[in-house]
Design a protein around this motif. Structure first.
Motif, PDB file in Angstrom:
ATOM      1  N   THR A  18       0.831  -1.205   0.000  1.00 52.36           N
ATOM      2  CA  THR A  18       0.000   0.000   0.000  1.00 52.36           C
ATOM      3  C   THR A  18       0.867   1.257   0.000  1.00 52.36           C
ATOM      4  OG1 THR A  18      -1.658  -1.218   1.271  1.00 52.36           O
ATOM      5  CG2 THR A  18      -1.905   1.166   1.155  1.00 52.36           C
ATOM      6  N   GLN A  19       1.959   1.215   0.763  1.00 51.11           N
ATOM      7  CA  GLN A  19       2.869   2.362   0.803  1.00 51.11           C
ATOM      8  C   GLN A  19       3.496   2.619  -0.561  1.00 51.11           C
ATOM      9  OE1 GLN A  19       3.418   4.656   2.876  1.00 51.11           O
ATOM     10  NE2 GLN A  19       5.325   5.578   2.161  1.00 51.11           N
ATOM     11  N   LEU A  20       3.817   1.547  -1.274  1.00 50.51           N
ATOM     12  CA  LEU A  20       4.373   1.711  -2.615  1.00 50.51           C
ATOM     13  C   LEU A  20       3.352   2.308  -3.576  1.00 50.51           C
ATOM     14  CD1 LEU A  20       6.345  -1.655  -2.984  1.00 50.51           C
ATOM     15  CD2 LEU A  20       7.302   0.637  -2.606  1.00 50.51           C
ATOM     16  N   THR A  21       2.097   1.960  -3.347  1.00 47.53           N
ATOM     17  CA  THR A  21       1.024   2.485  -4.201  1.00 47.53           C
ATOM     18  C   THR A  21       0.653   3.915  -3.834  1.00 47.53           C
ATOM     19  OG1 THR A  21       0.137   0.239  -4.364  1.00 47.53           O
ATOM     20  CG2 THR A  21      -1.308   2.032  -5.065  1.00 47.53           C
ATOM     21  N   ASN A  22       0.664   4.177  -2.529  1.00 53.14           N
ATOM     22  CA  ASN A  22       0.287   5.498  -2.011  1.00 53.14           C
ATOM     23  C   ASN A  22       1.368   5.943  -1.034  1.00 53.14           C
ATOM     24  OD1 ASN A  22      -0.830   7.725  -0.759  1.00 53.14           O
ATOM     25  ND2 ASN A  22      -2.860   6.820  -0.525  1.00 53.14           N
ATOM     26  N   SER A  23       2.272   6.807  -1.482  1.00 57.97           N
ATOM     27  CA  SER A  23       3.458   7.163  -0.692  1.00 57.97           C
ATOM     28  C   SER A  23       3.129   7.862   0.626  1.00 57.97           C
ATOM     29  CB  SER A  23       4.389   8.058  -1.519  1.00 57.97           C
ATOM     30  OG  SER A  23       3.715   9.239  -1.929  1.00 57.97           O
ATOM     31  N   GLY A  24       1.950   8.428   0.755  1.00 56.70           N
ATOM     32  CA  GLY A  24       1.591   9.117   1.991  1.00 56.70           C
ATOM     33  C   GLY A  24       0.852   8.252   2.990  1.00 56.70           C
ATOM     34  N   PHE A  25       0.682   6.970   2.652  1.00 60.54           N
ATOM     35  CA  PHE A  25      -0.128   6.101   3.511  1.00 60.54           C
ATOM     36  C   PHE A  25       0.479   5.930   4.905  1.00 60.54           C
ATOM     37  CE2 PHE A  25      -1.309   1.778   4.981  1.00 60.54           C
ATOM     38  CZ  PHE A  25      -2.665   1.991   5.128  1.00 60.54           C
ATOM     39  N   LEU A  26       1.790   5.707   4.975  1.00 62.80           N
ATOM     40  CA  LEU A  26       2.445   5.471   6.267  1.00 62.80           C
ATOM     41  C   LEU A  26       3.141   6.732   6.774  1.00 62.80           C
ATOM     42  CD1 LEU A  26       3.925   1.872   5.860  1.00 62.80           C
ATOM     43  CD2 LEU A  26       1.855   2.601   7.057  1.00 62.80           C
ATOM     44  N   SER A  27       2.508   7.865   6.578  1.00 62.21           N
ATOM     45  CA  SER A  27       2.983   9.095   7.202  1.00 62.21           C
ATOM     46  C   SER A  27       2.741   9.013   8.703  1.00 62.21           C
ATOM     47  CB  SER A  27       2.245  10.297   6.615  1.00 62.21           C
ATOM     48  OG  SER A  27       0.858  10.196   6.912  1.00 62.21           O
ATOM     49  N   GLU A  28       3.235   9.987   9.440  1.00 57.84           N
ATOM     50  CA  GLU A  28       3.032   9.975  10.898  1.00 57.84           C
ATOM     51  C   GLU A  28       1.552   9.940  11.239  1.00 57.84           C
ATOM     52  OE1 GLU A  28       3.784  13.032  14.606  1.00 57.84           O
ATOM     53  OE2 GLU A  28       5.436  12.716  13.195  1.00 57.84           O
ATOM     54  N   GLN A  29       0.763  10.749  10.551  1.00 56.41           N
ATOM     55  CA  GLN A  29      -0.676  10.755  10.809  1.00 56.41           C
ATOM     56  C   GLN A  29      -1.323   9.447  10.348  1.00 56.41           C
ATOM     57  OE1 GLN A  29      -2.381  13.092  12.555  1.00 56.41           O
ATOM     58  NE2 GLN A  29      -4.070  11.646  12.434  1.00 56.41           N
ATOM     59  N   GLY A  30      -0.811   8.884   9.236  1.00 58.04           N
ATOM     60  CA  GLY A  30      -1.361   7.619   8.755  1.00 58.04           C
ATOM     61  C   GLY A  30      -1.139   6.488   9.740  1.00 58.04           C
ATOM     62  N   ILE A  31       0.069   6.412  10.301  1.00 51.03           N
ATOM     63  CA  ILE A  31       0.361   5.388  11.310  1.00 51.03           C
ATOM     64  C   ILE A  31      -0.502   5.594  12.545  1.00 51.03           C
ATOM     65  CG2 ILE A  31       2.146   4.495  12.851  1.00 51.03           C
ATOM     66  CD1 ILE A  31       4.196   5.169  10.681  1.00 51.03           C
ATOM     67  N   LYS A  32      -0.648   6.852  12.929  1.00 50.36           N
ATOM     68  CA  LYS A  32      -1.470   7.173  14.098  1.00 50.36           C
ATOM     69  C   LYS A  32      -2.917   6.727  13.892  1.00 50.36           C
ATOM     70  CE  LYS A  32      -2.249  11.028  17.282  1.00 50.36           C
ATOM     71  NZ  LYS A  32      -1.983  12.467  17.524  1.00 50.36           N
ATOM     72  N   ASP A  33      -3.444   6.961  12.701  1.00 47.98           N
ATOM     73  CA  ASP A  33      -4.822   6.553  12.402  1.00 47.98           C
ATOM     74  C   ASP A  33      -4.961   5.025  12.417  1.00 47.98           C
ATOM     75  OD1 ASP A  33      -5.636   9.162  12.166  1.00 47.98           O
ATOM     76  OD2 ASP A  33      -5.374   9.230   9.985  1.00 47.98           O
TER      77      ASP A  33
ATOM     78  N   HIS B 229      -7.332  11.334  21.075  1.00 44.17           N
ATOM     79  CA  HIS B 229      -6.699  11.584  19.782  1.00 44.17           C
ATOM     80  C   HIS B 229      -5.197  11.847  19.882  1.00 44.17           C
ATOM     81  CE1 HIS B 229     -10.979  12.579  19.091  1.00 44.17           C
ATOM     82  NE2 HIS B 229     -10.764  12.140  17.867  1.00 44.17           N
ATOM     83  N   ASP B 230      -4.746  12.364  21.006  1.00 44.46           N
ATOM     84  CA  ASP B 230      -3.343  12.742  21.144  1.00 44.46           C
ATOM     85  C   ASP B 230      -2.467  11.532  21.424  1.00 44.46           C
ATOM     86  OD1 ASP B 230      -4.124  15.313  20.738  1.00 44.46           O
ATOM     87  OD2 ASP B 230      -4.095  15.892  22.859  1.00 44.46           O
ATOM     88  N   GLY B 231      -1.151  11.773  21.392  1.00 42.77           N
ATOM     89  CA  GLY B 231      -0.217  10.687  21.669  1.00 42.77           C
ATOM     90  C   GLY B 231       1.212  11.183  21.662  1.00 42.77           C
ATOM     91  N   VAL B 232       2.129  10.230  21.646  1.00 49.85           N
ATOM     92  CA  VAL B 232       3.562  10.532  21.582  1.00 49.85           C
ATOM     93  C   VAL B 232       4.018  10.275  20.149  1.00 49.85           C
ATOM     94  CG1 VAL B 232       5.836   9.983  22.496  1.00 49.85           C
ATOM     95  CG2 VAL B 232       3.829   9.827  23.988  1.00 49.85           C
ATOM     96  N   LEU B 233       4.319  11.349  19.430  1.00 50.19           N
ATOM     97  CA  LEU B 233       4.666  11.258  18.008  1.00 50.19           C
ATOM     98  C   LEU B 233       3.552  10.527  17.263  1.00 50.19           C
ATOM     99  CD1 LEU B 233       8.487  10.435  18.309  1.00 50.19           C
ATOM    100  CD2 LEU B 233       7.393  12.657  17.923  1.00 50.19           C
ATOM    101  N   ALA B 234       3.851   9.372  16.663  1.00 50.97           N
ATOM    102  CA  ALA B 234       2.837   8.658  15.874  1.00 50.97           C
ATOM    103  C   ALA B 234       2.080   7.623  16.690  1.00 50.97           C
ATOM    104  CB  ALA B 234       3.494   7.981  14.675  1.00 50.97           C
ATOM    105  N   VAL B 235       2.397   7.508  17.984  1.00 50.11           N
ATOM    106  CA  VAL B 235       1.764   6.485  18.825  1.00 50.11           C
ATOM    107  C   VAL B 235       0.730   7.136  19.744  1.00 50.11           C
ATOM    108  CG1 VAL B 235       2.134   4.634  20.487  1.00 50.11           C
ATOM    109  CG2 VAL B 235       3.902   5.164  18.779  1.00 50.11           C
TER     110      VAL B 235
END
Length: 351
Positions: free
Chosen positions: A45-60, A176-182
Motif C-alpha cells: 500500500t505504501q508503494l502504491t500510495n506514498s503518503g499512507f504510512l505518514s506519521e498521521q497515517g500510522i497514528k490513524d 486523539h493525542d499521543g507521543v509522536l505517531a503512537v
C-alpha cells in the motif's frame, strides 16, 4: 562358567512435553504468518500510495485498531477456555454510554472509566456464572445476554445521544493525542496486551485456561477449578469490553443506543484469524491483537489503493473461513504427530 546379562539397548523416549512444544510452535508460526501478511499488505500500500504510512497515517492505523485489540484480548482468553462471548459488542455499547452519561452530568472522566469497567465486569460475571455453574452452552448464554444488554441499552438510552461537545476537552483530546505517531490509547492497549500475555504464560491460573481448553475433563481430574477459571475468563472479557467502551467514547466522542452493534462478529474474526483455535487450548492474546490490527488495517488499505470499502466485509469473511480451515488442518496434523509420538513411547517402554 560366568553368565553375563545381555546388553541393554538404550532408547530415547520422546519428551513428555514434546506435544505441547509442537502445538506452541505451530501456533507461533500462525502468528508470524499473520504478521507477515500485515507487513506485506502495508508495504504494498505504501508503494502504491506514498503518503499512507505518514506519521498521521500510522497514528490513524493504531487508533482504528485500539478498541478492537482490547476486546479481542478478552475474547481470546474466553476462546482459549473453549468458550465464546457474543455479548461483547452490546457490553461495549452500554458501557460507553454509561461512561458518557456520567461525564456529561459533571462526573470525573477517571470515575467514568472505572464505572465502564465495573459494568462490563458485572455482565461478564453473569455470563460466567451461567456458563460455568449453570452448564448452559456459551453460545446460547452469550447470544441471550447480547440481546438482553442491547434491550436494556435501548430502553435506557432511547433516542438520546452523547456527542463530543458534551464531554470535557481533555477527555476528548486524550482520545486523539499521543507521543509522536503512537496514540495514548494504543499505549494503553499495548500495556493491557502485555499484562494479559504475561498472566496467561507465567501464572498457574493463566496456564489453567489452556489446560481447560485442551480438555475440560482432564483439567477437572487434574484438580483445576474449572468453573472458577471459566468465570474469571468471562469477567476479564467483560471488564475489557467495558474499558474499550470508555476508550471508544474518548476516541469517537459519539455514543448512542446502536453503539457496538455487530461488533462481536468482528472480534471473533480477529481472534480466530490471529491464530487462537476456536476449539480452545491454543493461541495467544498477541495473535488476537495481530488479527485485530490486520482486520482494521484492511479498512484503511482498500480505500488507499482505490478499492471500494464494500469489499471489507467480504474479505473479513474469507479470512475467517481460511483461518478456520487452517485450524482444522493443523489440528489433524498435530493429532497425527502426537499419536506417532505416543506409539514410539509405548514401543520404547516395551523394548
Amino acid at each position: 562358567m560366568t553368565l553375563t546379562a545381555p546388553p541393554v539397548r538404550e532408547t530415547t523416549a520422546p519428551s513428555p512435553t514434546a506435544g505441547k512444544r509442537l502445538i506452541d510452535r505451530v501456533f507461533k508460526i500462525r502468528e508470524l504468518a499473520v504478521a507477515a501478511v500485515l507487513v506485506g499488505m502495508l508495504a504494498v500500500t505504501q508503494l502504491t500510495n506514498s503518503g499512507f504510512l505518514s506519521e498521521q497515517g500510522i497514528k490513524d492505523l493504531l487508533l482504528n485498531a485500539t478498541i478492537l485489540v482490547l476486546v479481542a484480548v478478552g475474547q481470546a482468553v474466553v476462546v482459549i477456555t473453549r468458550n465464546v462471548d457474543l455479548s461483547v459488542g452490546s457490553v461495549l455499547g452500554i458501557s460507553a454510554f454509561a461512561a458518557g452519561d456520567h461525564v456529561h452530568n459533571g462526573g470525573s472522566p477517571l470515575t467514568a472509566v472505572l464505572l465502564a469497567v465495573a459494568m462490563g465486569a458485572l455482565f461478564g460475571l453473569l455470563n460466567g456464572v451461567l456458563v460455568s455453574f449453570g452448564k448452559v452452552p456459551a453460545l446460547v448464554v452469550t447470544l441471550g445476554t447480547l440481546y438482553i444488554v442491547r434491550g436494556i441499552a435501548s430502553i435506557w438510552v432511547g433516542s438520546r445521544q452523547i456527542t463530543a461537545d458534551a464531554l470535557p476537552d481533555g477527555f476528548v483530546d486524550f482520545g486523539h493525542d499521543g507521543v509522536l505517531a503512537v496514540p495514548y490509547l494504543a499505549l494503553l492497549a499495548a500495556a493491557v496486551l502485555v499484562v494479559a500475555g504475561y498472566y496467561l504464560r507465567s501464572y498457574r491460573s493463566g496456564r489453567d485456561m489452556y489446560a481447560i481448553g485442551s480438555s475440560p475433563e482432564a483439567a477437572t481430574l487434574a484438580g483445576i477449578p474449572v468453573r472458577r477459571r471459566v468465570m474469571t475468563a468471562y469477567v476479564l472479557c467483560g471488564a475489557l469490553a467495558g474499558f474499550a467502551g470508555a476508550l471508544y467514547l474518548a476516541r469517537f466522542g459519539n455514543v448512542d443506543s446502536a453503539t457496538g452493534t455487530g461488533y462481536e462478529l468482528t472480534v471473533v474474526s480477529a481472534v480466530v484469524v490471529g491464530g487462537v483455535a476456536f476449539t480452545g487450548g491454543s493461541g495467544s492474546v498477541y495473535g488476537a491483537a495481530l488479527g485485530a490490527l490486520l482486520l482494521t488495517s484492511i479498512n484503511s488499505v482498500l480505500p488507499a489503493i482505490g478499492v471500494s470499502s464494500v469489499w471489507v466485509t467480504a474479505i473479513n469473511g474469507v479470512l475467517l473461513l481460511l483461518a478456520i480451515a487452517v485450524d482444522r488442518i493443523l489440528a489433524l496434523r498435530v493429532a497425527s504427530v502426537l499419536r506417532k509420538q505416543a506409539a514410539q513411547k509405548r514401543s520404547a517402554r516395551h523394548a
